[in-house]
Design a protein around this motif. Structure first.
Motif, PDB file in Angstrom:
ATOM      1  N   ASN A 239       0.813  -1.212   0.000  1.00 53.54           N
ATOM      2  CA  ASN A 239       0.000   0.000   0.000  1.00 53.54           C
ATOM      3  C   ASN A 239       0.853   1.271   0.000  1.00 53.54           C
ATOM      4  N   THR A 240       2.170   1.123  -0.105  1.00 59.04           N
ATOM      5  CA  THR A 240       3.072   2.278  -0.061  1.00 59.04           C
ATOM      6  C   THR A 240       3.671   2.517  -1.437  1.00 59.04           C
ATOM      7  N   ASN A 241       3.437   3.710  -1.988  1.00 57.75           N
ATOM      8  CA  ASN A 241       3.980   3.981  -3.323  1.00 57.75           C
ATOM      9  C   ASN A 241       5.479   4.245  -3.238  1.00 57.75           C
ATOM     10  N   ASP A 242       6.134   4.210  -4.386  1.00 56.69           N
ATOM     11  CA  ASP A 242       7.595   4.322  -4.423  1.00 56.69           C
ATOM     12  C   ASP A 242       8.077   5.649  -3.858  1.00 56.69           C
ATOM     13  N   HIS A 243       7.278   6.707  -4.063  1.00 57.15           N
ATOM     14  CA  HIS A 243       7.680   8.041  -3.599  1.00 57.15           C
ATOM     15  C   HIS A 243       7.804   8.090  -2.075  1.00 57.15           C
ATOM     16  N   ASP A 244       6.934   7.320  -1.382  1.00 54.46           N
ATOM     17  CA  ASP A 244       6.923   7.346   0.082  1.00 54.46           C
ATOM     18  C   ASP A 244       7.734   6.214   0.706  1.00 54.46           C
ATOM     19  N   TRP A 245       8.340   5.392  -0.142  1.00 54.25           N
ATOM     20  CA  TRP A 245       9.076   4.243   0.384  1.00 54.25           C
ATOM     21  C   TRP A 245      10.425   4.682   0.957  1.00 54.25           C
TER      22      TRP A 245
END
Length: 639
Positions: A239-245
């Protein structure tokens, strides 16, 4: 298959095509798919099955070629225009089809090769070098030459049924274990939805590497003590997109915030719940199943049955064959849409007329909205979505041909950009929470399978990951809920889209089959709520409530069309008089009907009809009220 019925279909095929062939009015480009579809139907192979094998891609000498039609492991057809030499012709006919056959992998390599120019049939078994030939004029007489086609679709379905039943039993075992350790039913349903998606994703290239989820399971503690907490962390990652990883390189990419948005820890680990070795082993066993071979159409029904057969009986739910689902889907809308496509693709492109007609049809299908108000595990919606996507693929294929002929350069992502049919066009109501979860994930699985199909057809990788908006399927009592207000209410606190009466085009489905005396107290209450305005409602079957509620929706939008399955008691005797007199007085008319046929309900034969209905224009209402008895009698004769 009865021989007389086979011969009658063969005769119909011959009578349809022989006049066109004799006048020289057929060509490969314009008529090959219609001809092959009609040919297959002679032997009981539906258009849905045959359509999946058109334009099958095969790689030869570093370039991709297209097979006119493939029935995997059984038959290749190579169509040519009239007059083209079928044998000893290196660039066409049998030789061309043979090259395609030899290039296929063993899972698809066919036993027979057929070359055809609409008039002549050249059939060969390459392994034995046996050859059979006939002509369209002698097709009926020589029908036995093609007897190997009889039963193909049933054999496919039987194999699928076995594979899906095995998977369903493994998953239901996990579900029962999860309930046993204390996970609440709603949380367990959500958890199972995510697990099924991960298993499917592990074998179908949704995850970056196949087998990564199986490895994840095997890396947990053998006693299963950390499995639930690890799954909770995994779902957060999905549920976590790459930008927020933040952190090390991820093994699992972003899927989306719909399927994995809700954090389940408050229902599980926060309560001190853990899994055990039995749950862990059941999951690992399930991961060894080849989930790429699972059908979203029938898996859901089998999963429901494996969970709790007695509860399914109480709910009046039934297994539904794809063939019977297509009776509704085709009659209600797909036949008309395919006719529109045939008209559009055969339009002259002078001034871009054909391209404009194809684009108009494309815009039309992406604007359609569908509702199954008793959707169960979603098989009607799943099949409807698949058929709409396949039509979209055919439209895009025709548009690509126009662009190529016009000398236009296609962008590298043309297909991905222009696939616009979405699962979010589909709405469903279902009273069981676990069935809601199964239906939602089933729609996403079918979306991925259609993306795989598009990739094979167009030679362009089509992936819609992160997932687009999901199907709008919610838990509700369909007989007591307002079908439009309930979606607006859920829209406030979920990803569900609102549904206005003016948005809806088609209602379809298979309401529960129960007589009034067999209904539970809750069902009797719901039945009364939906039908109490009809005099004599206590004599109506449970399914009648869905007919009445559909008619109410049509009062808000007269353009809505509907088709529902019901036991044939709804069309005969006292019950039919009560129901249809009430509907006729509202201006409802019968659009189409399928005659009584057997419906297998876990071994019990149920006799059903399919009834399509819509609202007449207001100006026709008085005459309908006066002649309702006449129309009713005609309807009885029709079904």
């Amino acid at each position: 298959m009865e021989k007389n019925a086979l011969l009658q279909r063969a005769l119909t095929f011959q009578k349809t095509w022989l006049p066109l062939v004799e006048k020289g009015h057929v060509s490969e480009r314009q008529h090959d798919r219609e001809f092959m579809a009609d040919f297959y139907e002679v032997f009981g192979i539906s258009r849905s099955v045959s359509r999946a094998g058109y334009e099958w891609r095969v790689k030869i000498d570093d370039s991709h070629k297209r097979i006119d039609s493939l029935l995997p492991k059984l038959l290749i057809i190579e169509m040519e225009s009239q007059g083209v030499k079928l044998v000893d012709n290196p660039s066409a006919g049998y030789e061309q089809a043979a090259r395609y056959a030899y290039a296929l992998d063993d899972d698809h390599k066919p036993k027979y090769i057929l070359a055809c120019d609409f008039e002549h049939f050249y059939l060969r078994d390459p392994a034995t070098k046996n050859v059979w030939t006939t002509t369209l004029q002698d097709f009926v007489k020589d029908i036995d030459e093609f007897s190997f086609l009889i039963g193909y679709e049933q054999k496919m379905q039987d194999v699928q049924a076995v594979v899906n039943a095995q998977a369903a039993e493994k998953i239901s075992k996990i579900y029962r274990h999860i309930l046993d350790v204390g996970v609440q039913p709603n949380a367990a349903s959500l958890l199972m939805t995510r697990i099924v998606f991960c298993l499917f994703a592990d074998d179908t290239n949704i995850f970056e590497r196949n087998g990564v989820f199986q490895k994840f399971l095997k890396d947990t503690a053998k006693d299963g003590s950390d499995l639930l907490s690890n799954l909770t962390v995994l779902f957060r990652q999905l549920n976590t997109n790459d930008h927020d990883w933040i952190g090390k390189k991820r093994e699992f990419g972003y899927i989306n915030g719909g399927l994995f948005a809700l954090d389940i820890s408050k229902f599980t680990s926060d309560l001190g719940l853990t899994f055990n070795a039995e749950v862990r082993q059941a999951l690992i066993d399930a991961s060894h199943q080849d989930w790429s071979k699972i059908s979203p159409v029938i898996f859901g029904s089998m999963f429901e049955g494996a969970l709790d057969p007695e509860k399914r009986h109480d709910l009046g739910a039934h297994f539904t064959s794809e063939k019977n689902i297509l009776k509704i889907v085709d009659s209600l809308f797909m036949n008309d849409l395919r006719h529109d496509f045939d008209v559009a693709r055969h339009t002259s492109n002078a001034g871009g007329a054909r391209t404009k007609a194809l684009n108009r049809l494309h815009d039309k299908i992406i604007g359609l909205r569908f509702l199954d108000p008793a959707c169960g595990s979603g098989n009607f919606l799943i099949v409807a979505y698949r058929e709409l996507r396949r039509l979209e693929h055919e439209i895009l294929n025709a548009l690509i041909q126009d662009q190529v002929k016009g000398g236009l350069q296609l962008s590298f992502d043309y297909v991905t950009t222009n696939i616009k049919v979405e699962v979010s066009q589909f709405y469903g109501l279902e009273i069981q929470s676990y069935a809601v979860s199964i239906a939602r994930v089933g729609m996403w699985l079918m979306d991925h399978l259609m993306n795989v199909e598009a990739s094979e057809l167009f030679g362009e990788l089509v992936r819609r990951i992160p997932l687009h908006a999901g199907a709008n399927i919610i838990k509700a009592d369909s007989l007591t809920a307002n079908w439009f207000e309930v979606f607006s209410k859920h829209n406030k606190d979920s990803n569900t889209k609102a549904l206005k009466p003016s948005d809806l085009d088609f209602i379809l489905g298979n309401p529960p089959f129960l007589g009034y005396t067999l209904e539970s107290p809750d069902q009797k209450s719901s039945h009364e709520f939906a039908t109490k305005e009809v005099k004599g409602y206590r004599k109506l079957d449970f399914a009648s409530g869905w007919f009445i509620k559909s008619a109410q929706a049509m009062q808000e939008n007269p353009q809505i069309q509907a088709a529902l399955v019901a036991t044939n008691s709804i069309s005969q005797g006292e019950q039919a008089t009560i129901l249809w007199r009430a509907l006729f007085r509202q201006g409802i008319h019968i659009s189409f009907a399928h005659q009584t046929f057997k419906w297998d309900n876990n071994g019990a034969a149920v006799h059903v009809v399919i009834i399509g209905f819509a609202k007449l224009k207001t100006k026709n209402l008085p005459s309908i009220v006066k002649s309702s008895a006449t129309l009713f009698n005609r309807f009885l004769l029709a079904v």
